[in-house]
Design an enzyme around this catalytic site. Structure first.
Site, PDB file in Angstrom:
ATOM      1  N   ILE A   1       1.165  -1.257  -0.031  1.00 41.91           N
ATOM      2  CA  ILE A   1      -0.433   0.019  -0.250  1.00 41.91           C
ATOM      3  C   ILE A   1       0.850   0.739  -0.293  1.00 41.91           C
ATOM      4  CG2 ILE A   1      -1.993   0.996   1.389  1.00 41.91           C
ATOM      5  CD1 ILE A   1      -2.988  -1.403  -0.025  1.00 41.91           C
TER       6      ILE A   1
ATOM      7  N   SER B   1       3.655   2.445   2.401  1.00 41.02           N
ATOM      8  CA  SER B   1       4.590   2.445   3.544  1.00 41.02           C
ATOM      9  C   SER B   1       5.572   1.260   3.974  1.00 41.02           C
ATOM     10  CB  SER B   1       4.077   3.338   4.532  1.00 41.02           C
ATOM     11  OG  SER B   1       3.004   2.106   5.483  1.00 41.02           O
TER      12      SER B   1
ATOM     13  N   CYS C   1      -2.829  11.600  19.970  1.00 48.44           N
ATOM     14  CA  CYS C   1      -3.641  12.872  19.527  1.00 48.44           C
ATOM     15  C   CYS C   1      -2.901  13.515  17.831  1.00 48.44           C
ATOM     16  CB  CYS C   1      -2.188  14.564  20.666  1.00 48.44           C
ATOM     17  SG  CYS C   1      -2.705  13.807  22.363  1.00 48.44           S
TER      18      CYS C   1
ATOM     19  N   TRP D   1      -8.242  16.090   6.332  1.00 44.85           N
ATOM     20  CA  TRP D   1      -7.524  15.216   8.246  1.00 44.85           C
ATOM     21  C   TRP D   1      -7.033  17.217   8.186  1.00 44.85           C
ATOM     22  CZ3 TRP D   1      -5.532  10.145   6.661  1.00 44.85           C
ATOM     23  CH2 TRP D   1      -5.612   9.433   7.282  1.00 44.85           C
TER      24      TRP D   1
ATOM     25  N   GLU E   1     -14.759   9.509   5.713  1.00 45.99           N
ATOM     26  CA  GLU E   1     -14.821  10.226   7.420  1.00 45.99           C
ATOM     27  C   GLU E   1     -15.637  11.556   6.737  1.00 45.99           C
ATOM     28  OE1 GLU E   1     -11.229  10.501   9.609  1.00 45.99           O
ATOM     29  OE2 GLU E   1     -10.639   8.421   8.763  1.00 45.99           O
TER      30      GLU E   1
ATOM     31  N   HIS F   1      -3.064  -4.165  11.085  1.00 46.90           N
ATOM     32  CA  HIS F   1      -3.011  -3.773  12.368  1.00 46.90           C
ATOM     33  C   HIS F   1      -2.753  -4.839  13.687  1.00 46.90           C
ATOM     34  CE1 HIS F   1      -5.494  -2.014  10.075  1.00 46.90           C
ATOM     35  NE2 HIS F   1      -5.682  -0.814  10.294  1.00 46.90           N
TER      36      HIS F   1
ATOM     37  N   CYS G   1      -3.354  -2.391   4.428  1.00 44.49           N
ATOM     38  CA  CYS G   1      -3.116  -0.821   4.609  1.00 44.49           C
ATOM     39  C   CYS G   1      -1.145  -0.258   4.733  1.00 44.49           C
ATOM     40  CB  CYS G   1      -2.954  -0.208   5.485  1.00 44.49           C
ATOM     41  SG  CYS G   1      -2.948   1.546   6.122  1.00 44.49           S
TER      42      CYS G   1
HETATM   43  N1  GLN Z   1       0.012   5.146   0.917  1.00 46.89           N
HETATM   44  C1  GLN Z   1      -0.294   5.339   3.106  1.00 46.89           C
HETATM   45  C2  GLN Z   1       0.464   4.482   3.710  1.00 46.89           C
HETATM   46  O1  GLN Z   1       0.846   3.199   2.982  1.00 46.89           O
HETATM   47  C3  GLN Z   1      -1.143   5.014   3.113  1.00 46.89           C
HETATM   48  C4  GLN Z   1      -1.821   5.293   4.693  1.00 46.89           C
HETATM   49  C5  GLN Z   1      -2.637   5.207   5.203  1.00 46.89           C
HETATM   50  O2  GLN Z   1      -4.499   5.182   4.391  1.00 46.89           O
HETATM   51  N2  GLN Z   1      -3.966   5.377   5.929  1.00 46.89           N
HETATM   52  O3  GLN Z   1       1.312   4.123   4.594  1.00 46.89           O
HETATM   53 ZN    ZN Z   2      -4.961   2.603   4.536  1.00 49.05          ZN
END
Ligand code: GLN
Ligand code: ZN
Length: 758
Positions: free
Chosen positions: A434, A436, A519, A564, A608, A697, A729
């Site tokens: 995704i 990172s 935070c 955000w 969101e 996660h 993610c």
């Molecule tokens: N490209 C972002 C990552 O890989 C996506 C992060 C996210 O979706 N919150 O960290």
């Molecule tokens: Zn994500």
């Protein structure tokens, strides 16, 4: 004479003291007594700050979450977290954070967390079932009341209203939450009687569910509830915020309460009708200073509206912020590095209290009594209205070239697909990630040293390039198909872009609680957005130079950047969103020009931004989707556009997701066992999709069989030739030790299925 009050104050402390203390406590390095002492200190300081108002809130402090506190006060604590022995805070944190299985016994699931209305605050969802019983435990609230009494502050307890409490809760067994109302009301009566015995006069009863669309059952519950609470000793200030009451206005006006608080910032049009329905005795509290943004209020304009009402109501008028100040940073005083002009436009929680106090004085003593303050406020408004940093004619001109709804790719997906397939030559079930990769301590150190000026640009670039090289090497070894550069240079997916865009500012200490000790520091979108120069191209170009495989360009989408951030209050959100879209569009085109064949534009926060009322969803989705398309539609057909979303509740917005017309979408699903795919029974998603097969996660490494199982499940709903294989993610919070084996299993699962399906 008008009086002033506040609905809630941030509790993290001016320097995030609470966060650091909590984290220390959870590591076992700070005893309960010290944590409690810090809580008391923050409460005392907050009350001191609020001493300038007629009432300060009581019960707005929390060690984790006010809804969780409320569940404890009501005695609604799930069996698994019940206090057995030890400190009562232990049970509280057990439920807040869960507990891993270990020496001390089996694991405990944390309470589910979800968004507090349309804010970025998250609360712990109360759990209910047919068998739930309530038992009042007001000990914490009463102990805080003693502190307030000792400090001589005039407080007004803040209660989560009974109907909103049930509305926020989830019935684990699918039973009817409202069946619990009458028992719940007994506990509320008991509480109100107790507070009355303590000498409490006004109580703030928060019922923000009233700004949402309620069916008849819930509306009836409001009537039942407030009939039952009438005459229990305290005066009730029924408090609504975050939106207009709409069709619930008549209901609200007819409830037997002693006062009503209205969010006059989001529902200015409802002040008059509510005022008309107030009757001869009730109090009207008007939230005239926004508790949701960081802009200084236009005090003269507010007074123009308040004065006639004050004339009529006198001391039956209360002045307040629109909602709790929980959603804004604590104090602008700490911001010494902000440019003075920009700073003069801002107001954080502390300054908002000041604004409310000034309004109160102006009403009581006349505008002359606060002339200087009003002049300063007017001057700030004027400078912001006329500032060339806010208004950029070039941006306006560029926006005018846009025709809403017209942004689309040159050819439909089916045509693009052929060209992309020919160019990229990817196998069936292509694998990717995704964006990172693990953010190691070394990466963070290099970034923060560079930011602090301790590391030269060249040395910093070398450090980041070394990271990119490492990420590419890992991916080649893993035999992934579409690679990423790893995002080592990014601290945050919004901040990274905001820092390079005109129209954005960053505070140093503008922290806002997101949940528990977490935070966020939302960037401040203050002006017209423009991209002075490319933001990511050099990194991606470098990454691509290291491999023959396609390297994804990686961007954050306009809707997510917007959602955000603290946004402007002088233009609609959609305008800023389109401006962001134009800036991202230029970046997308620069990436394409640099030879990048696949570009991912993350829209993690699209969902969101949905308004609280469903009837308003479509108009949001219309411009949000359109803005995304503006950002991506300039590329040639053979350039593959990806997007990514961090949630799996797709059912209700799947048409909008499809309308984004991304060639590939990657989404979170592995935790929910591909439940998301049920949405595809009703609606055939037309393009390619990568439902996450690896839950990033969790520290658990998925096995090959697990991944195979998930892909098979997906392949039963989506034609295999349109399926991608990827994690849920980004991997930045994980370590390479976890990521390597997990991706190995993911890739081998894809290979296995390739053999089977082709
Ligand atoms: N490209 C972002 C990552 O890989 C996506 C992060 C996210 O979706 N919150 O960290
Ligand atoms: Zn994500």
């Amino acid at each position: 004479m008008a009086r002033t009050h506040n609905l809630g104050f941030p509790r993290i402390g001016g320097a995030r003291e609470l966060k650091f203390a909590l984290e220390k406590h959870w590591k076992g390095a700070l005893p309960h007594a010290e944590l409690e002492a810090l809580g008391a200190k923050i409460r005392r300081e907050n009350w001191e700050r609020q001493g300038r108002l007629d009432f300060a809130p009581l019960g707005d402090f929390s060690f984790y979450d006010q809804v969780l506190d409320w569940s404890f006060l009501l005695g609604n604590v799930p069996q698994r977290a019940r206090p057995h022995e030890g400190h009562p805070l232990d049970a509280y944190f057990r439920l807040a954070r869960g507990r891993a299985a270990g020496e001390t016994g089996s694991g405990i699931a944390a309470g589910e967390m979800t968004k507090w209305f349309d804010t970025n605050y998250h609360y712990i969802v109360p759990e209910l079932s047919r068998r739930t019983t309530f038992r009042l435990d007001p000990s914490r609230l009463l102990a805080e009341l003693r502190e307030a009494q000792a400090a001589n502050v005039h407080v007004k307890p803040v209660l989560i209203g009974p109907v909103t409490y049930l509305w926020l809760a989830k019935a684990k067994d699918g039973s009817d939450r409202l069946a619990l109302l009458s028992e719940l009301l007994g506990v509320y009566r008991e509480l109100l009687q107790e507070l009355a015995r303590e000498g409490i006069d006004w109580v703030q009863v928060d019922e923000p569910a009233l700004v949402t669309e309620l069916d008849d059952k819930w509306r009836a519950a409001y009537r039942t509830a407030y009939e039952a609470l009438r005459g229990s000793g305290c005066r009730l200030l029924l408090t609504t915020y975050f939106g207009r009451l709409g069709e619930n206005l008549e209901l609200v006006a007819s409830l037997p309460v002693d006062g009503i608080h209205l969010d006059a910032v989001s529902a200015p049009g409802e002040v008059a009708p509510l005022f008309e329905r107030l009757g001869p005795e009730r109090v009207l509290s008007l939230g005239v200073v926004s508790g949701r943004n960081i802009w200084r209020a236009d005090l003269d304009k507010i007074l123009d509206r308040l004065e006639p009402i004050h004339e009529a109501l006198g001391d039956r008028l209360l002045i307040a912020p629109s909602c709790s100040l929980l959603h804004v940073p604590v104090d602008l005083q700490s911001e010494t590095k902000l440019d003075p002009e920009l700073r003069s436009w801002l107001s954080f929680a502390e300054q908002k209290l000041e604004e409310i106090e000034i309004l109160g004085r102006a009403l009581r003593e006349g505008r002359g009594a606060v002339r200087e303050e009003l002049e300063a406020s007017a001057a700030a408004q004027k400078s912001r209205r006329n500032s060339a940093r806010v208004h950029d004619p070039r941006v306006r001109a560029a926006l005018e070239t846009l025709t809403p709804g017209r942004a689309r790719r040159a050819s439909p997906y089916a045509e693009r697909r052929k060209l992309q397939a020919a160019r990229l030559g990817l196998p069936l079930f292509p694998t990717t990630t995704i964006g990172s990769f693990p953010q190691t301590p070394e990466i963070r150190k290099a970034r923060s040293e560079y930011k602090a000026g301790k590391l030269e640009r060249a040395a910093y670039e070398r450090a980041m390039q070394a990271e990119i090289e490492r990420a590419v090497r890992h991916q080649e070894e893993l035999e992934l198909d579409v690679l990423v550069h790893g995002e080592a240079e990014r601290n945050d997916m919004v901040e990274y872009f905001g820092e390079q865009l005109q129209g954005y500012a960053f505070s140093e200490f503008g922290w806002v609680q997101s949940y528990g000790s977490r935070c966020v520091k939302p960037p401040i979108l203050f002006g017209d957005i423009r991209r002075p120069e490319p933001m990511t191209v050099e990194w991606i170009r470098y990454a691509q130079s290291l491999t023959k495989k396609p390297m994804k360009g990686m961007l954050t989408g306009p809707v997510t950047i917007l959602n955000w951030s603290f946004v402007r209050d002088d233009v609609p959100r959609s305008v800023s969103c389109y401006q962001l879209a134009l800036a991202i569009r230029e970046e997308v085109l620069d990436l394409e020009r640099a030879g990048v064949q696949v570009i991912q534009i993350d829209e993690a926060a699209l969902r969101e931004g949905l308004p609280l009322r469903r009837s308003e969803w479509q108009s949001y989705l219309d411009w949000a989707v359109d803005a995304f398309r503006v950002a991506v539609s300039g590329v040639r057909d053979e350039t593959q556009i990806h997007t990514h979303m961090c949630y799996s509740e797709f059912n209700d917005i799947i048409e909008a997701i499809a309308a984004l017309d991304a060639d590939v979408i990657t989404i979170e699903t592995s935790r929910s066992d591909m439940e998301l795919l049920d949405a595809f029974d009703r609606f055939e998603y037309p393009n390619e999709i990568g439902p996450g097969v690896y839950d990033i996660h969790s520290p658990n490494v998925p096995t090959e069989e697990q991944v195979v199982g998930l892909i098979r499940k997906a392949a039963s709903k989506i034609p295999p030739r349109r399926l991608w294989v990827n994690p849920d993610c980004g991997l930045k919070t994980r370590s390479w030790d976890e990521v390597r084996p997990a991706l190995e299993n993911m890739v081998s699962a894809a290979k296995k299925l390739r053999a089977e399906f082709s």
